[in-house]
Design a protein around this motif. Structure first.
Motif, short mmCIF file in Angstrom:
data_model
loop_
_atom_site.label_atom_id
_atom_site.label_comp_id
_atom_site.label_asym_id
_atom_site.label_seq_id
_atom_site.Cartn_x
_atom_site.Cartn_y
_atom_site.Cartn_z
N LEU A 97 8.37 -1.04 7.93
CA LEU A 97 8.72 -2.04 8.92
C LEU A 97 9.31 -3.28 8.24
CD1 LEU A 97 5.63 -1.72 11.28
CD2 LEU A 97 7.90 -0.73 11.59
N GLU A 98 10.13 -3.99 8.96
CA GLU A 98 10.85 -5.14 8.40
C GLU A 98 9.88 -6.17 7.83
OE1 GLU A 98 14.23 -8.44 9.75
OE2 GLU A 98 13.58 -6.87 11.15
N GLY A 99 10.18 -6.62 6.62
CA GLY A 99 9.37 -7.66 5.99
C GLY A 99 8.23 -7.13 5.15
N TRP A 100 7.95 -5.82 5.20
CA TRP A 100 6.86 -5.26 4.41
C TRP A 100 7.27 -5.15 2.95
CZ3 TRP A 100 3.85 -0.81 7.27
CH2 TRP A 100 3.29 -1.33 8.44
N ASN A 101 6.31 -5.32 2.05
CA ASN A 101 6.54 -5.28 0.61
C ASN A 101 6.32 -3.86 0.09
OD1 ASN A 101 6.07 -5.43 -2.26
ND2 ASN A 101 5.85 -7.64 -2.04
N GLU A 102 7.40 -3.19 -0.27
CA GLU A 102 7.32 -1.80 -0.72
C GLU A 102 6.42 -1.64 -1.94
OE1 GLU A 102 10.40 1.38 -2.76
OE2 GLU A 102 11.14 0.15 -1.11
N HIS A 103 6.57 -2.53 -2.91
CA HIS A 103 5.75 -2.46 -4.12
C HIS A 103 4.27 -2.56 -3.79
CE1 HIS A 103 3.69 -4.13 -7.68
NE2 HIS A 103 4.57 -3.43 -8.38
N LEU A 104 3.92 -3.50 -2.93
CA LEU A 104 2.52 -3.72 -2.57
C LEU A 104 1.93 -2.50 -1.85
CD1 LEU A 104 0.33 -5.92 -2.68
CD2 LEU A 104 1.12 -6.70 -0.44
N LEU A 105 2.72 -1.88 -0.97
CA LEU A 105 2.24 -0.72 -0.22
C LEU A 105 2.00 0.48 -1.13
CD1 LEU A 105 4.48 -1.32 2.86
CD2 LEU A 105 2.01 -1.04 2.99
N PHE A 106 2.96 0.79 -1.98
CA PHE A 106 2.77 1.94 -2.88
C PHE A 106 1.68 1.66 -3.90
CE2 PHE A 106 7.14 3.29 -1.53
CZ PHE A 106 6.75 4.52 -1.02
#
Length: 281
Positions: A97-106
């Protein structure tokens, strides 16, 4: 020149049969598949996962996060899955979703359950040649190259696209095999230099998602082409490569659909069974 069309069905079936033989080693295997928003490509990939789960007696949990889900809530859901001993592998489907941090999620995915190989820890270990998991799409490309018994030593390999899922990790692995790897991307294309790199490539691996981005006339005779890109043109699924024109030049090429995509889900489940084995110990 008669081109060899590299279809993945037989390889995928071999992986499926191998996993079926291992299934009895585990009382239960569970895959958690996290979907963020609504995307046609993701729906198709999830449908393939469900089919494989059914044939391998794997519990498939689909967790859907809609536009009202916050990034903090998503990370909380991932942490719950990390702490759930019955869950063996976790998949996070992009786009987020827009604005989410890819690095943080993975980074939130426990590395022992990171069957996509995208936790920064696993990507870092890949750099040193010792990852827990390699991304399934990378494994698919390597398996297709292995199937034609090509010697990578000294070969000019051009990768089109520089994503964390494919381009970056694949470039490291191929360089470790002493291929001469060139990375191309939007900057290469906008500088009108993409044809130059492709005309000198022994192997082309592309994963952009732009229909017919790569023209057949840009490919040198005898080259091997692995097309990972998926796009729509005139309501039909196609790849990055101008397939019919490319057939006049290549020695081997993967079709879209029927090529790399058919293997990706196979290696996802191969990684899942590997994770289950690690957790069992």
């Amino acid at each position: 020149m008669t081109a060899n069309i590299l279809t993945a069905k037989q390889i995928a079936e071999g992986i499926r049969n191998s996993l079926k033989n291992k299934r009895g080693n585990f009382p239960k295997i569970t895959l958690a598949s996290c979907v963020m928003g609504d995307n046609e490509a993701v729906r198709s990939y999830c449908a393939s996962q469900k089919k494989w789960a059914d044939t391998l007696s794997v519990e498939y949990r689909e967790i859907v996060m809609d536009s009202n889900t916050s990034e903090k809530e998503a990370i909380g859901i991932i942490e719950d899955l990390n702490n759930d001993a019955s869950v063996n592998g976790i998949v996070l489907h992009k786009p987020f979703l827009e604005g989410w941090n890819e690095h943080l999620l993975f980074e939130s995915v426990k590395r022992e359950k990171d069957i996509e190989g995208l936790n920064p820890y696993n990507l870092g270990e890949l750099f040193f040649g010792n990852p827990l998991f390699i991304p399934p799409t990378v494994l698919s490309v390597l398996e297709l190259l292995k199937s034609i018994s090509i010697d990578l030593y000294g070969k000019n390999v051009v990768i089109v696209g520089f994503s964390n899922i494919l381009g970056k990790p694949l470039s490291i692995i191929l360089a470790d095999k002493f291929a001469t790897v060139s990375i191309t991307h939007i900057g290469t294309f906008e500088a009108s230099k993409l044809p130059f790199y492709l005309r000198n490539a022994d192997i082309i691996i592309t994963a952009v998602g732009k229909p017919h981005l790569i023209k057949g006339q840009w490919i040198k005779d005898g080259a091997v082409v692995i097309d990972v890109g998926i796009a729509k043109l005139n309501n039909k699924i196609t790849g990055d490569v101008e397939f019919k024109e490319a057939l006049k030049h290549v020695s081997c090429i993967t079709p879209v659909p029927g090529g790399v995509g058919a293997l990706t889900v196979a290696f996802l489940f191969s990684n899942l069974f590997k994770a289950a084995g690690m957790q069992k110990r």
